[in-house]
Enzyme design. Structure first.
Site, short mmCIF file in Angstrom:
data_model
loop_
_atom_site.label_atom_id
_atom_site.label_comp_id
_atom_site.label_asym_id
_atom_site.label_seq_id
_atom_site.Cartn_x
_atom_site.Cartn_y
_atom_site.Cartn_z
CB VAL A 233 21.27 47.54 22.45
CG1 VAL A 233 21.86 46.23 21.95
CG2 VAL A 233 22.17 48.71 22.10
CG HIS B 107 6.39 34.74 44.71
ND1 HIS B 107 5.41 33.92 44.17
CD2 HIS B 107 6.96 34.02 45.70
CE1 HIS B 107 5.39 32.77 44.82
NE2 HIS B 107 6.33 32.80 45.74
CB THR C 146 -0.92 0.00 1.23
OG1 THR C 146 -1.76 1.16 1.20
CG2 THR C 146 -0.13 0.01 2.52
CB SER D 72 13.95 51.79 18.42
OG SER D 72 12.81 52.61 18.26
NE ARG E 252 -4.05 6.35 6.21
CZ ARG E 252 -3.32 6.71 5.15
NH1 ARG E 252 -2.97 5.82 4.26
NH2 ARG E 252 -2.94 7.96 4.99
#
Length: 342
Positions: free
Chosen positions: A189, A58, A9, A182, A222
């Site tokens: 940077v 945290h 197949t 930018s 299948r």
């Protein structure tokens, strides 16, 4: 010509091709790139092993660590996942329309078809899967993409941590000539390599997640849902590879600002509340936690204020002297050793 596709197949061919392509891509591109990331982090762990740094739990100041030890954590975690990715066996089948060698046996009943199939699949360098339907079940692919996703998630966490360390000034970035940070702010940077890596890891994992949850599922013997999905195997690897290279490029630009780290440590004498209350507990001084909590929580603690508190404690003189010598820079436990051992 009739024997070119004898008893096969189409999936007998496709599954072997997919397995070989995946195996080749992993061994020639992905695994070597993963190793480079791991070794890069190992180098950072050793180089920065004794550079003291304020921890944050945290988002708040916590017990000091070293920069190298924090790099070592990611190195170790990635190494564990690398071993899992490396251990995946790439599977293959060539058992006909529904996995029973039906046509094979009816044409040549005396041939040991399963033995021949196993020898052929193994000769390609794939592991033989003896129990299949029309398709190879793709379970190994699910394992592979889940393992890659875990590696990628750890690296994504690393990217975000480095981004944050850059943000607070613990790392500077070497300027690349001609690079624009930018369009309106010439001074910037930006940590673009870690951001690029994070974005590509997200794309890789999104596709990998669908592949690993979809591919093992097929209706009865299948359906075609796997076929359209299998066309995207390369995307997971490509996005991952782009990400690994971006992280490595970003690491290559990093410069540590030890002065900034030292400044933050010396602004946080309250982190020594932990060792003081622990020693108080050892020597039976009542309510040590509560006393340090009252002294430090929400209060700006200076070196002098903490040392006055220690001076008034009923402790042996040698113990008291040891505590008085302690600074946020030296209260790092086994961090240096842990960083150098990785």
């Amino acid at each position: 010509m009739e024997f070119v596709h004898f008893a096969c197949t189409s999936e007998d061919i496709n599954n072997l091709a997919h397995g070989l392509m995946l195996q080749h891509a992993m061994h020639t591109e992905i695994l070597p790139a993963m190793e480079k990331v791991i070794e890069s982090l190992r180098s950072l762990s050793h180089e920065y092993a004794d550079i003291a740094m304020l921890s944050r739990t945290h988002g708040q100041p916590a017990s000091p660590t070293t920069l190298g030890k924090e790099m070592a954590i990611f190195c170790y975690r990635l190494e564990q996942q690398f071993m899992k990715v490396s251990s995946i066996k790439y599977m293959g089948k060539i058992a006909g329309a529904v996995g029973n060698y039906n046509a094979h046996v009816i044409a040549y009943p005396d041939v040991k078809w399963e033995t021949i199939a196993e020898e052929f699949v193994s000769s390609l360098g794939l592991a033989f899967n003896p129990y299949v339907t029309q398709i190879e079940s793709h379970d190994y692919m699910a394992e592979l993409f889940d393992a890659i996703s875990r590696f990628n998630n750890i690296l994504l966490s690393f990217d975000r941590d480095i981004w944050s360390y850059i943000s607070v000034g613990y790392f500077k970035q070497r300027v690349k000539a001609g690079e624009v940070g930018s369009s309106t702010m010439p001074h910037k940077v930006n940590p673009i390599d870690f951001e690029n890596s994070e974005g590509n890891l997200g794309l890789a994992n999104a596709i990998a997640s669908h592949l690993s949850s979809k591919l093992p599922i097929s209706r009865w013997q299948r359906d075609l849902t796997d076929s359209t999905v299998l066309r995207n195997l390369g995307l997971v690897l490509a996005y991952s590879l782009i990400a690994y290279k971006s992280t490595l490029r970003g690491i290559g630009k990093l410069e540590v600002d030890q002065a900034r780290m030292k400044h933050d440590l010396l602004e946080c004498w309250e982190v020594l509340a932990e060792p003081v209350q622990t020693v108080m507990r050892k020597y039976g001084i009542p309510e040590p936690y509560e006393k340090l909590k009252a002294l430090t929580r929400g209060n700006a603690i200076t070196k002098e204020g903490l040392q006055r508190f220690i001076d008034n404690l009923d402790l042996p003189m040698d113990v008291k002297t040891s505590l008085l010598k302690l600074t946020p820079e030296t209260y790092i436990g086994m961090a240096v050793d842990l960083a150098r051992r990785v």
